[in-house]
Design a protein around this motif. Sequence first.
Motif, PDB file in Angstrom:
ATOM      1  N   PHE A 185       1.753  -3.007   3.970  1.00  0.00           N
ATOM      2  CA  PHE A 185       2.499  -1.838   3.511  1.00  0.00           C
ATOM      3  C   PHE A 185       3.515  -2.202   2.439  1.00  0.00           C
ATOM      4  N   VAL A 186       4.152  -3.364   2.595  1.00  0.00           N
ATOM      5  CA  VAL A 186       5.094  -3.864   1.587  1.00  0.00           C
ATOM      6  C   VAL A 186       4.774  -5.321   1.315  1.00  0.00           C
ATOM      7  N   THR A 187       5.306  -5.843   0.214  1.00  0.00           N
ATOM      8  CA  THR A 187       5.149  -7.257  -0.108  1.00  0.00           C
ATOM      9  C   THR A 187       6.515  -7.870  -0.359  1.00  0.00           C
ATOM     10  N   GLU A 188       6.574  -9.180  -0.265  1.00  0.00           N
ATOM     11  CA  GLU A 188       7.823  -9.890  -0.524  1.00  0.00           C
ATOM     12  C   GLU A 188       7.772 -10.587  -1.871  1.00  0.00           C
TER      13      GLU A 188
ATOM     14  N   SER B  97       0.824  -1.208   0.000  1.00  0.00           N
ATOM     15  CA  SER B  97       0.000   0.000   0.000  1.00  0.00           C
ATOM     16  C   SER B  97       0.860   1.260   0.000  1.00  0.00           C
ATOM     17  N   VAL B  98       2.163   1.123   0.295  1.00  0.00           N
ATOM     18  CA  VAL B  98       3.082   2.250   0.168  1.00  0.00           C
ATOM     19  C   VAL B  98       4.106   1.948  -0.918  1.00  0.00           C
TER      20      VAL B  98
ATOM     21  N   LEU C 142       5.325  -4.945   8.617  1.00  0.00           N
ATOM     22  CA  LEU C 142       5.029  -4.200   7.380  1.00  0.00           C
ATOM     23  C   LEU C 142       4.340  -5.091   6.355  1.00  0.00           C
ATOM     24  N   VAL C 143       4.785  -6.336   6.269  1.00  0.00           N
ATOM     25  CA  VAL C 143       4.163  -7.282   5.323  1.00  0.00           C
ATOM     26  C   VAL C 143       2.756  -7.645   5.799  1.00  0.00           C
ATOM     27  N   LYS C 144       2.623  -7.930   7.093  1.00  0.00           N
ATOM     28  CA  LYS C 144       1.322  -8.288   7.663  1.00  0.00           C
ATOM     29  C   LYS C 144       0.289  -7.185   7.456  1.00  0.00           C
ATOM     30  N   GLU C 145       0.723  -5.931   7.606  1.00  0.00           N
ATOM     31  CA  GLU C 145      -0.189  -4.813   7.461  1.00  0.00           C
ATOM     32  C   GLU C 145      -0.401  -4.419   5.986  1.00  0.00           C
TER      33      GLU C 145
ATOM     34  N   PRO D 115      15.076  -7.344  15.698  1.00  0.00           N
ATOM     35  CA  PRO D 115      14.257  -6.145  15.463  1.00  0.00           C
ATOM     36  C   PRO D 115      13.949  -5.904  13.981  1.00  0.00           C
ATOM     37  N   HIS D 116      14.919  -6.133  13.115  1.00  0.00           N
ATOM     38  CA  HIS D 116      14.701  -5.916  11.680  1.00  0.00           C
ATOM     39  C   HIS D 116      13.640  -6.878  11.149  1.00  0.00           C
ATOM     40  N   ASP D 117      13.722  -8.132  11.571  1.00  0.00           N
ATOM     41  CA  ASP D 117      12.727  -9.118  11.140  1.00  0.00           C
ATOM     42  C   ASP D 117      11.333  -8.771  11.652  1.00  0.00           C
ATOM     43  N   VAL D 118      11.281  -8.303  12.890  1.00  0.00           N
ATOM     44  CA  VAL D 118       9.994  -7.914  13.478  1.00  0.00           C
ATOM     45  C   VAL D 118       9.368  -6.771  12.680  1.00  0.00           C
ATOM     46  N   ALA D 119      10.188  -5.780  12.326  1.00  0.00           N
ATOM     47  CA  ALA D 119       9.694  -4.648  11.541  1.00  0.00           C
ATOM     48  C   ALA D 119       9.198  -5.094  10.182  1.00  0.00           C
TER      49      ALA D 119
END
Length: 322
Positions: A319-322, A37-38, A314-317, A306-310
């Motif tokens: 905002f980004v996709t993999e 979405s971003v 972002l993927v769950k919400e 922390p990086h994995d959590v972020a």
Amino acid sequence: MRRTYRAAAAAGLVASLLAGCGLTSGSPMVDDVKPGSVGQGEPLKGAAITVTSKEFTEQLILGAMMGIAFKAAGAEVLDRTGIQGSIGAREAIKNGDADGMYEYTGTAWITYLGHSHPIPDPQAQWQAVHDADLKNGITWLPPSALNNTYALAMNEANFKKYGTKTLSDVAALAKKDPKAVTLCVESEFANRADGLPGMEKAYGMSIPTTNITQMDTGIIYTQAAKGTCTFGEVFTTDGRIRAMNLKVMADDKHFFPNYNAAPEMNTKSLEKYPAMAQVIEPITKKLDNTVAQELNAKVDVDGQDPHDVAKDWLVKEGFVTE
């Protein structure tokens, strides 16, 4: 206090921090992420952006969020997160060694800009910081509801026993039953004007020193959870609040400063890459204390990176996709 350096010592620390905090190093973010979405249309394609943060859990997560979002929007991102202390990260934004980070409004207002009295309204506090920092070459983007400030918290058993929900309730309990109000606090909180002394004055409390035990931050949470002290000093976004089922007392007189997280950008960088603002804004809007507690707990309680959590969030919400 983990968000700030004592203002009196700040000037003397700047030079040494800049020399030793790794501002000349960093590593490229290699996350294979795409717009969700971003970042639609990759508005930052061709941009070279450096993100930074302080070294504690929440900052590492927020810094990773910003970098991953910019990466998904097409930028080449250099990761300089994890700078020790507040001053080094601040100076990196100010002098252009880094382009963006999440910072706290109260930290800027009190520590960097030198004001002794916080502004009670969160939006007004952000606006004052925004306006004052423009002359420093820093632009603050709209803030989140995430407010990492001080609070008192108690365990479930004591909550049921005493029924306190606000700091005014704690003050009333201290007058009615002085022995009932015991505190576990950091030494700095015990002596800061915006800590225990100020809180007692604002709420009309007078807690005997024999009822106050000073200890390290991490121990406070476990001792409050055990009920060793009735109330423990906590940070409102700490993941251990949820993990240990602690009940936070509302600051009903709005004494504690607002520490709302907001993107802090180097003004020249933002002028060069204005799309940074539109990319990060939806993420900022989603951040609040519940989200922060959940994500911080994944690191501090569950031991995740922390990086994995972020990235996972972002993927769950979406905002980004993999």
